[in-house]
Design a protein around this motif. Sequence first.
Motif, PDB file in Angstrom:
ATOM      1  N   GLY A   1      -6.682  -1.352  -2.692  1.00  0.00           N
ATOM      2  CA  GLY A   1      -5.408  -0.935  -3.261  1.00  0.00           C
ATOM      3  C   GLY A   1      -5.523  -0.216  -4.581  1.00  0.00           C
ATOM      4  O   GLY A   1      -4.513   0.178  -5.167  1.00  0.00           O
TER       5      GLY A   1
ATOM      6  N   THR B   1      -2.885   1.883  -8.965  1.00  0.00           N
ATOM      7  CA  THR B   1      -2.965   1.493  -7.566  1.00  0.00           C
ATOM      8  C   THR B   1      -2.661   2.695  -6.678  1.00  0.00           C
ATOM      9  O   THR B   1      -2.206   3.735  -7.145  1.00  0.00           O
TER      10      THR B   1
ATOM     11  N   TYR C   1      -6.464  -5.816  -5.108  1.00  0.00           N
ATOM     12  CA  TYR C   1      -7.361  -5.655  -3.968  1.00  0.00           C
ATOM     13  C   TYR C   1      -8.128  -4.341  -4.131  1.00  0.00           C
ATOM     14  O   TYR C   1      -7.558  -3.326  -4.562  1.00  0.00           O
TER      15      TYR C   1
ATOM     16  N   ALA D   1      -1.639  -3.919  -2.053  1.00  0.00           N
ATOM     17  CA  ALA D   1      -2.458  -3.295  -3.092  1.00  0.00           C
ATOM     18  C   ALA D   1      -2.742  -4.262  -4.236  1.00  0.00           C
ATOM     19  O   ALA D   1      -3.847  -4.295  -4.767  1.00  0.00           O
TER      20      ALA D   1
ATOM     21  N   MET E   1       0.816  -1.203   0.000  1.00  0.00           N
ATOM     22  CA  MET E   1       0.000   0.000   0.000  1.00  0.00           C
ATOM     23  C   MET E   1       0.857   1.265   0.000  1.00  0.00           C
ATOM     24  O   MET E   1       0.455   2.300  -0.517  1.00  0.00           O
TER      25      MET E   1
END
Length: 722
Positions: free
Chosen positions: A135, A94, A132, A67, A27
């Motif tokens: 993310g 992202t 995700y 992410a 992240m």
Amino acid sequence: MLTSVPNPVDELPSVQSGPHSVTIGLMGGREKEATLRRFSRYLPDLELSPGSDEDLAEDRVSADLVAFVAFHRGIRTPSQVRSGVTCKQLRVQTVGGELFSVAVDPSELQNPIGFYGWPTEATSRYQEVFFYAHGVRHRESAETLGSMIRRAGVRALSRLHPGDREGTRGAAPSGGDPSPPAAPKHKLVGERLVEAGLATVQDIEAALATQRMGSTRRLGEILVQMGVVTEVDLALALSDDPAAMREVPMELMWRPIPATQHPPPPQVAEPVARSADPPAEPARPEPDEARADEIEQILRDLQNDEQGSKVDPEAEETDVNASDNSVIRLANQIIIDAYRRGASDIHIEPNGRESATVVRFRVDGECIRYQQVPPAFRAPLVARLKIMARLDISERRKPQDGKIQLRVKGERVELRVATLPTVNDNEDVVLRILAASKPLPLEKMGLSPRNLGELSQLVKKPYGLVLCVGPTGSGKTTTLHSALGSINTADTKIWTAEDPVEITQPGLRQVQVNPKIGFTFASAMRAFLRADPDVIMVGEMRDKETASTAVEASLTGHLVLSTLHTNSAPETITRLLDMGLDPFAFSDALLGVLAQRLARALCRGCRVSYEASAAERSEIATLYGAQALAEQLGLAPGDPFQLWRAPGCAACNNSGYKGRMAIHELLVTNPDMQHAIAQRVPVEQVRGLAVRGGMHTLMQDGLEKAIAGLTDLPQVLAVCAK
């Protein structure tokens, strides 16, 4: 653009075994190569093979910190694959700034956890990427709005060119008579948007008011910024009128359409679809995606501003003019999105010059992460919010309090603003949203039949004191307004003193107190006593003066309602006595005390019942009281009964909870209770008298509602003391 590529079916909760050679995008923006032992989007952690990466020394990495997971070519993909699926090409960015061009099955985008994509570049080292949802900063299709409208069969754009934007609509054609003056373009645009059902007359009037205040922006741009319409809706609604299309910025025509935009409105989509061959298929956006795209566009603008303006990381950054327009839009959009999501609070949390500023919303009592803002704009964002709240932007060393008032889609919204200096030269901002609303009927407040009947009788008394107690944000003011609504008749004079006035009711005379000028709750109540009241509501008993005035008013023929911050109804009595109230006067004045808490409610769409386990039955019997459980609910120790749980669904964002519900305990005074108050007995004795008088404790009321399926046992235990 659509293409046919391999695509995985949704994995079952079973795990796909490895090994998988992957690149993990964190992240914070870092990328690490590792080997996964197993993978599934449903697992809370990524399980790594030992020694995968020295920086990832643990054999597990929380999925919340990841992410994306990019699977290298040449390694078996982590899920079953089927071919021949028609996919859409997207560009995905992202939160760490990585960009991917991938093909995605539209059905994948419906999964709230995340989605798979296949890189479309031939040179990509990745065979498959799982993104995700938390993310992904932004995703957009490769198609522009102009090409979409042309593909849909709308030909108006072919008659529009950059020169048209500045043309005079009433100009005479060459060699002819002057054409009659056209109606003002704002009227044309407003009428078309109202006819299409995209805006109300109030929305158009609000946008026109903004123009009259000196704004040089087009009406369409103002409506987009207000959140009334999206850019795509605006363009499609006006697409068959070249003059009206001047309200759509030309650069929008050739900007990639965000994949998260709304589909065309029904009034527009139907004729467009008829003219296309084959018919255009409307997009199917995920919930809240169109709103998320607006903030993502603003964040992209901030990123561009940051790169172009060469922001000095060592500067104090107190000026807003680093990127006025983007920062103003960002502050407005944060508030709009929080209001749309039903958030009660907004938390702006800067993390220094190197890390992103985190923005969180409190929704249904839980804090959720909303967005991250580039660190260079931490101070401009805070300064903008302070300007909106009319605070001193040069003062960053001490807390400040203020208010923001604005309108969101025609509704008045007020925000209480608190700034607090934090470590590393940061300044946090917390905004509490106080949306103007109407009171709910008392019957819909979630009161048990006994509590509803008793409270309804208490507020019909000609005089006395009724208190509603609980922690901040537990709905005390809402409950009191519902009680007032049940007695708000033409023959009853009701005064209220509040800070702030959150709920308005016709028939009530409501007053906003202002302690800064000495207009406190106590002074407001003294003024009310000279204004012929029948009922008085005072927002909070903050001190002995206010409490004493309330007791005096209740003993002189007035019904007084107020709130207090205490943990339970019996403790309220001892708190007020400790505050210095005369016990004899207080015992005569008090009619009842309603304590309440808010617990998260189970989602009605996915809740299911199950038989309580032996451990749960034992715990409930202990908390409720075995004898009380048998007497009140007819459940003997060991008797089976049902509890409820919710596994999660799309309606509740897979949380299992949707909204909140109230848990109550109502203490009603009687001669024995009045005698005990006058004698200043301990709180446990007060509680025993209240229970013998019919009071169900907060824990008992919560357990009853858990058995009824309104909430679950963990939520009751979270808000009620054992």
